[in-house]
Design a protein around this motif. Structure first.
Motif, PDB file in Angstrom:
ATOM      1  N   ALA A 229      16.840 -18.896 -21.074  1.00  0.00           N
ATOM      2  CA  ALA A 229      15.882 -19.858 -21.628  1.00  0.00           C
ATOM      3  C   ALA A 229      14.846 -20.305 -20.613  1.00  0.00           C
ATOM      4  CB  ALA A 229      16.626 -21.069 -22.196  1.00  0.00           C
ATOM      5  N   SER A 230      15.265 -20.598 -19.393  1.00  0.00           N
ATOM      6  CA  SER A 230      14.330 -21.120 -18.385  1.00  0.00           C
ATOM      7  C   SER A 230      13.235 -20.124 -18.051  1.00  0.00           C
ATOM      8  CB  SER A 230      15.089 -21.523 -17.115  1.00  0.00           C
ATOM      9  OG  SER A 230      15.781 -20.412 -16.550  1.00  0.00           O
ATOM     10  N   MET A 231      13.573 -18.835 -17.993  1.00  0.00           N
ATOM     11  CA  MET A 231      12.524 -17.858 -17.657  1.00  0.00           C
ATOM     12  C   MET A 231      11.625 -17.574 -18.864  1.00  0.00           C
ATOM     13  SD  MET A 231      14.232 -14.074 -17.234  1.00  0.00           S
ATOM     14  CE  MET A 231      14.922 -13.160 -18.610  1.00  0.00           C
ATOM     15  N   LEU A 232      12.158 -17.693 -20.071  1.00  0.00           N
ATOM     16  CA  LEU A 232      11.317 -17.536 -21.253  1.00  0.00           C
ATOM     17  C   LEU A 232      10.320 -18.689 -21.358  1.00  0.00           C
ATOM     18  CD1 LEU A 232      13.402 -15.308 -21.990  1.00  0.00           C
ATOM     19  CD2 LEU A 232      13.189 -16.053 -24.375  1.00  0.00           C
ATOM     20  N   LYS A 233      10.761 -19.886 -20.976  1.00  0.00           N
ATOM     21  CA  LYS A 233       9.865 -21.044 -20.998  1.00  0.00           C
ATOM     22  C   LYS A 233       8.795 -20.940 -19.924  1.00  0.00           C
ATOM     23  CE  LYS A 233      13.269 -24.270 -22.931  1.00  0.00           C
ATOM     24  NZ  LYS A 233      14.115 -25.454 -22.674  1.00  0.00           N
ATOM     25  N   TYR A 234       9.111 -20.294 -18.818  1.00  0.00           N
ATOM     26  CA  TYR A 234       8.144 -20.147 -17.719  1.00  0.00           C
ATOM     27  C   TYR A 234       7.092 -19.089 -18.036  1.00  0.00           C
ATOM     28  CZ  TYR A 234       6.153 -18.730 -13.252  1.00  0.00           C
ATOM     29  OH  TYR A 234       5.272 -18.398 -12.254  1.00  0.00           O
ATOM     30  N   ALA A 235       7.487 -18.016 -18.664  1.00  0.00           N
ATOM     31  CA  ALA A 235       6.596 -16.869 -18.877  1.00  0.00           C
ATOM     32  C   ALA A 235       5.501 -17.152 -19.899  1.00  0.00           C
ATOM     33  CB  ALA A 235       7.410 -15.662 -19.329  1.00  0.00           C
ATOM     34  N   GLY A 236       4.375 -16.489 -19.702  1.00  0.00           N
ATOM     35  CA  GLY A 236       3.276 -16.596 -20.648  1.00  0.00           C
ATOM     36  C   GLY A 236       3.615 -15.977 -21.988  1.00  0.00           C
ATOM     37  N   GLU A 245      20.595 -15.322 -29.188  1.00  0.00           N
ATOM     38  CA  GLU A 245      20.969 -16.617 -29.752  1.00  0.00           C
ATOM     39  C   GLU A 245      19.790 -17.182 -30.545  1.00  0.00           C
ATOM     40  OE1 GLU A 245      23.876 -17.934 -29.534  1.00  0.00           O
ATOM     41  OE2 GLU A 245      24.855 -16.842 -27.904  1.00  0.00           O
ATOM     42  N   GLU A 246      20.104 -17.934 -31.588  1.00  0.00           N
ATOM     43  CA  GLU A 246      19.051 -18.503 -32.432  1.00  0.00           C
ATOM     44  C   GLU A 246      18.139 -19.425 -31.630  1.00  0.00           C
ATOM     45  OE1 GLU A 246      18.174 -17.641 -35.501  1.00  0.00           O
ATOM     46  OE2 GLU A 246      19.738 -16.108 -35.283  1.00  0.00           O
ATOM     47  N   TYR A 247      18.705 -20.155 -30.670  1.00  0.00           N
ATOM     48  CA  TYR A 247      17.877 -21.040 -29.849  1.00  0.00           C
ATOM     49  C   TYR A 247      16.858 -20.238 -29.054  1.00  0.00           C
ATOM     50  CZ  TYR A 247      16.380 -24.037 -26.040  1.00  0.00           C
ATOM     51  OH  TYR A 247      15.606 -24.704 -25.127  1.00  0.00           O
ATOM     52  N   ILE A 248      17.269 -19.108 -28.512  1.00  0.00           N
ATOM     53  CA  ILE A 248      16.364 -18.260 -27.731  1.00  0.00           C
ATOM     54  C   ILE A 248      15.238 -17.743 -28.625  1.00  0.00           C
ATOM     55  CG2 ILE A 248      16.187 -16.130 -26.395  1.00  0.00           C
ATOM     56  CD1 ILE A 248      17.558 -18.453 -24.937  1.00  0.00           C
ATOM     57  N   LYS A 249      15.567 -17.387 -29.843  1.00  0.00           N
ATOM     58  CA  LYS A 249      14.544 -16.942 -30.791  1.00  0.00           C
ATOM     59  C   LYS A 249      13.567 -18.071 -31.118  1.00  0.00           C
ATOM     60  CE  LYS A 249      17.559 -13.518 -33.015  1.00  0.00           C
ATOM     61  NZ  LYS A 249      18.248 -13.137 -34.269  1.00  0.00           N
ATOM     62  N   SER A 250      14.079 -19.290 -31.164  1.00  0.00           N
ATOM     63  CA  SER A 250      13.236 -20.428 -31.551  1.00  0.00           C
ATOM     64  C   SER A 250      12.214 -20.791 -30.482  1.00  0.00           C
ATOM     65  CB  SER A 250      14.110 -21.653 -31.866  1.00  0.00           C
ATOM     66  OG  SER A 250      14.635 -22.238 -30.668  1.00  0.00           O
ATOM     67  N   ILE A 251      12.474 -20.461 -29.220  1.00  0.00           N
ATOM     68  CA  ILE A 251      11.526 -20.797 -28.147  1.00  0.00           C
ATOM     69  C   ILE A 251      10.664 -19.599 -27.749  1.00  0.00           C
ATOM     70  CG2 ILE A 251      13.045 -22.596 -27.220  1.00  0.00           C
ATOM     71  CD1 ILE A 251      13.720 -20.654 -24.912  1.00  0.00           C
ATOM     72  N   ALA A 252      10.897 -18.451 -28.398  1.00  0.00           N
ATOM     73  CA  ALA A 252      10.167 -17.224 -28.044  1.00  0.00           C
ATOM     74  C   ALA A 252       8.832 -17.120 -28.773  1.00  0.00           C
ATOM     75  CB  ALA A 252      11.031 -16.004 -28.355  1.00  0.00           C
ATOM     76  N   ASP A 253       7.917 -16.377 -28.164  1.00  0.00           N
ATOM     77  CA  ASP A 253       6.632 -16.073 -28.801  1.00  0.00           C
ATOM     78  C   ASP A 253       6.759 -14.862 -29.715  1.00  0.00           C
ATOM     79  OD1 ASP A 253       5.008 -18.018 -27.263  1.00  0.00           O
ATOM     80  OD2 ASP A 253       5.579 -16.764 -25.569  1.00  0.00           O
ATOM     81  N   MET A 254       7.802 -14.075 -29.459  1.00  0.00           N
ATOM     82  CA  MET A 254       7.972 -12.832 -30.208  1.00  0.00           C
ATOM     83  C   MET A 254       9.453 -12.465 -30.218  1.00  0.00           C
ATOM     84  SD  MET A 254       6.547  -9.114 -28.941  1.00  0.00           S
ATOM     85  CE  MET A 254       7.472  -7.617 -29.297  1.00  0.00           C
ATOM     86  N   VAL A 255       9.915 -11.928 -31.330  1.00  0.00           N
ATOM     87  CA  VAL A 255      11.294 -11.430 -31.425  1.00  0.00           C
ATOM     88  C   VAL A 255      11.222  -9.920 -31.603  1.00  0.00           C
ATOM     89  CG1 VAL A 255      13.471 -11.483 -32.685  1.00  0.00           C
ATOM     90  CG2 VAL A 255      12.126 -13.583 -32.433  1.00  0.00           C
TER      91      VAL A 255
END
Length: 274
Positions: A229-236, A245-255
């Motif tokens: 999660a932390s690196m997904l939040k950092y990346a553009g 995980e559903e949470y990871i999908k919810s914070i992503a720009d793309m699945v």
């Protein structure tokens, strides 16, 4: 956006369910590298295991291991960053595991210390049988953890607790939450990973990008679990795996697709290769 770096998690992301890198994933990663895009492995595993896959891919970029507690050159000759779990906090986590009769293992000085030769310890034992001497992981069963903790020349990066009983796992999490000196994440449904406060894949990626003079907007991060999660939040550009995980999908720009269906390759093809 022209992306300059891709940070890719290993388990559940780059690796399929058989712990292998598919041919399509290999080809896409190698092509991205040829296009001068830096491909960075970011994993919760120890450096030795991640170096094996880096060699398999032929990439020569730094590796982020132990959930960001250790960053080194691809060959391990240069340590770029490391952050240790204090021995007091490691002892706290071990005693908590023993209180609930929970399996644990912890990493230090390229050695895997296990409570007993079960679970992940057996996985690494099988791993060693297939590897050359340089890629084998030192495994030591802990009979008296105090003796190891009292050795002044050993530093520890993280400890992993594995508990299949959901009620016990939540009680352990609650007690760990009372310690303000540690970072707690999970990379699988039954595990709890403990590092020093501030250690994360995201912070490690930030340090590495600063060193490489790459802006976060020029970064793609691909992952599937809570420790990503932390690196997904950092990346553009944050990419979640279809099996994530559903949470990871919810914070992503793309699945993207799943790890068993070349999800990494499909993301690279869309965002880099075109």
């Amino acid at each position: 956006m022209k992306y300059k770096l891709i940070a890719i998690d290993m388990d559940g992301t780059m690796l399929d369910s058989n712990n292998e890198i598919s041919l399509k994933n290999r080809e896409a990663i190698k092509l991205a590298s040829k296009m001068n895009v830096k491909v960075i492995i970011t994993t919760g595993r120890v450096f030795t295991a991640s170096r094996y896959y880096a060699k398999l891919l032929g990439i020569q970029t730094p590796i982020i291991s132990c959930n960001g507690a250790y960053i080194s050159s691809h060959d391990g000759k240069d340590i770029l960053f490391e952050d240790f779990l204090s021995k007091e906090d490691l002892k706290f986590a071990i005693e908590l595991a023993n209180k609930y009769n929970t399996y644990y293992h912890f990493f230090g000085n390229n050695t895997y210390y296990a409570k007993e030769m079960t679970k992940t310890a057996l996985m690494y034992l099988e791993w060693n049988k297939k590897q050359c001497s340089d890629d084998r992981i030192n495994i030591e069963v802990v009979k008296n953890y105090s003796e190891i903790l009292n050795k002044p020349d050993i530093n520890f990066y993280k400890i992993v607790l594995i508990e299949d009983n959901e009620e016990k796992k939540e009680k352990i999490r609650e007690e760990l939450a009372g310690n303000e000196n540690i970072e707690v994440v999970s990379s699988w449904h039954n595990n709890i990973e403990v590092m020093n406060l501030g250690v994360s894949k995201g912070n490690a990626l930030k340090k590495l990008c600063k060193r490489l003079k790459i802006d976060c907007k020029e970064v793609i991060a691909i992952g599937d679990s809570y420790n990503d999660a932390s690196m997904l939040k950092y990346a553009g550009m944050a990419v979640a795996m279809g099996n994530g995980e559903e949470y990871i999908k919810s914070i992503a720009d793309m699945v993207t697709d799943t790890n068993d269906n070349d999800g990494v390759a499909k993301a690279i093809e869309k965002l880099i290769i075109g």
